[in-house]
Design a protein around this motif. Structure first.
Motif, PDB file in Angstrom:
ATOM      1  N   SER A  26       0.854  -1.176   0.000  1.00 24.29           N
ATOM      2  CA  SER A  26       0.000   0.000   0.000  1.00 24.29           C
ATOM      3  C   SER A  26       0.896   1.234   0.000  1.00 24.29           C
ATOM      4  CB  SER A  26      -0.901  -0.010   1.232  1.00 24.29           C
ATOM      5  OG  SER A  26      -1.789   1.068   1.198  1.00 24.29           O
ATOM      6  N   LEU A  27       0.278   2.396  -0.091  1.00 22.16           N
ATOM      7  CA  LEU A  27       1.026   3.645  -0.022  1.00 22.16           C
ATOM      8  C   LEU A  27       1.268   4.028   1.431  1.00 22.16           C
ATOM      9  CD1 LEU A  27      -0.836   5.694  -2.757  1.00 22.16           C
ATOM     10  CD2 LEU A  27       1.272   4.374  -2.979  1.00 22.16           C
ATOM     11  N   GLY A  37       6.271  -1.782   9.034  1.00 22.11           N
ATOM     12  CA  GLY A  37       6.472  -2.552   7.824  1.00 22.11           C
ATOM     13  C   GLY A  37       7.819  -2.255   7.207  1.00 22.11           C
ATOM     14  N   VAL A  38       7.887  -2.526   5.909  1.00 21.20           N
ATOM     15  CA  VAL A  38       9.125  -2.342   5.164  1.00 21.20           C
ATOM     16  C   VAL A  38       8.822  -1.553   3.893  1.00 21.20           C
ATOM     17  CG1 VAL A  38       8.913  -4.553   3.951  1.00 21.20           C
ATOM     18  CG2 VAL A  38      11.158  -3.530   4.266  1.00 21.20           C
ATOM     19  N   ILE A  39       9.757  -0.711   3.495  1.00 21.38           N
ATOM     20  CA  ILE A  39       9.603   0.074   2.281  1.00 21.38           C
ATOM     21  C   ILE A  39       9.910  -0.825   1.080  1.00 21.38           C
ATOM     22  CG2 ILE A  39      10.509   2.028   0.957  1.00 21.38           C
ATOM     23  CD1 ILE A  39      10.985   3.421   3.667  1.00 21.38           C
ATOM     24  N   ALA A 103       4.266   8.854  -2.426  1.00 25.92           N
ATOM     25  CA  ALA A 103       5.265   8.418  -3.400  1.00 25.92           C
ATOM     26  C   ALA A 103       6.030   7.187  -2.916  1.00 25.92           C
ATOM     27  CB  ALA A 103       6.250   9.554  -3.687  1.00 25.92           C
ATOM     28  N   VAL A 104       5.710   6.687  -1.722  1.00 27.73           N
ATOM     29  CA  VAL A 104       6.416   5.547  -1.131  1.00 27.73           C
ATOM     30  C   VAL A 104       5.450   4.367  -1.011  1.00 27.73           C
ATOM     31  CG1 VAL A 104       7.716   4.722   0.871  1.00 27.73           C
ATOM     32  CG2 VAL A 104       7.882   7.131   0.184  1.00 27.73           C
ATOM     33  N   THR A 105       5.832   3.229  -1.588  1.00 29.68           N
ATOM     34  CA  THR A 105       5.043   2.011  -1.488  1.00 29.68           C
ATOM     35  C   THR A 105       5.657   1.148  -0.380  1.00 29.68           C
ATOM     36  OG1 THR A 105       4.561   2.089  -3.832  1.00 29.68           O
ATOM     37  CG2 THR A 105       4.162  -0.003  -2.733  1.00 29.68           C
ATOM     38  N   VAL A 106       4.807   0.644   0.502  1.00 28.27           N
ATOM     39  CA  VAL A 106       5.278  -0.133   1.650  1.00 28.27           C
ATOM     40  C   VAL A 106       4.506  -1.447   1.739  1.00 28.27           C
ATOM     41  CG1 VAL A 106       5.946   1.922   2.960  1.00 28.27           C
ATOM     42  CG2 VAL A 106       3.668   0.954   3.258  1.00 28.27           C
TER      43      VAL A 106
END
Length: 111
Positions: A26-27, A37-39, A103-106
């Motif tokens: 997710s974003l 979580g983790v990027i 702009a970051v998916t995790v």
């Protein structure tokens, strides 16, 4: 509720079950306080028109430590509109507006 205290329209769908995204990609902009979580991926595209160039946003995020494989935890959310968010990225803390976090998916940690 007054217009001044109402949430921005793009964040109203985020008030659903915070457990729903566990284990899924997710974003980062959808993260809730306490989620970890983790990027997975960092890009400059946020899906919104902004004053900052997407390549510049990606460069800034990478310089701040938003790199693939980095662990994160959402430490705090802003009072109005839950913006900005405070994050722990590996061993450092950083505040980020939700529009940039888009702009970051995790991938969220499964519990």
């Amino acid at each position: 509720m007054s217009d001044a205290l109402s949430l921005a329209p793009e964040f109203t769908d985020l008030l659903a079950d915070p457990q729903a995204d566990r284990g899924a990609e997710s974003l980062l902009s959808k993260a809730r306080k306490g989620q970890r979580g983790v990027i997975v991926r960092v890009g400059g595209q946020t899906g919104r028109s902004e004053s900052i160039d997407p390549e510049e946003l990606e460069r800034r995020l990478l310089e701040m430590g938003f790199v693939e494989g980095a662990l994160f935890e959402v430490l705090h959310e802003g009072l109005f509109g839950r913006d900005p968010i405070a994050l722990r990225i590996d061993d450092m803390r950083v505040a980020l507006r939700r529009r940039e976090a888009a702009a970051v998916t995790v991938q969220y940690e499964e519990i």
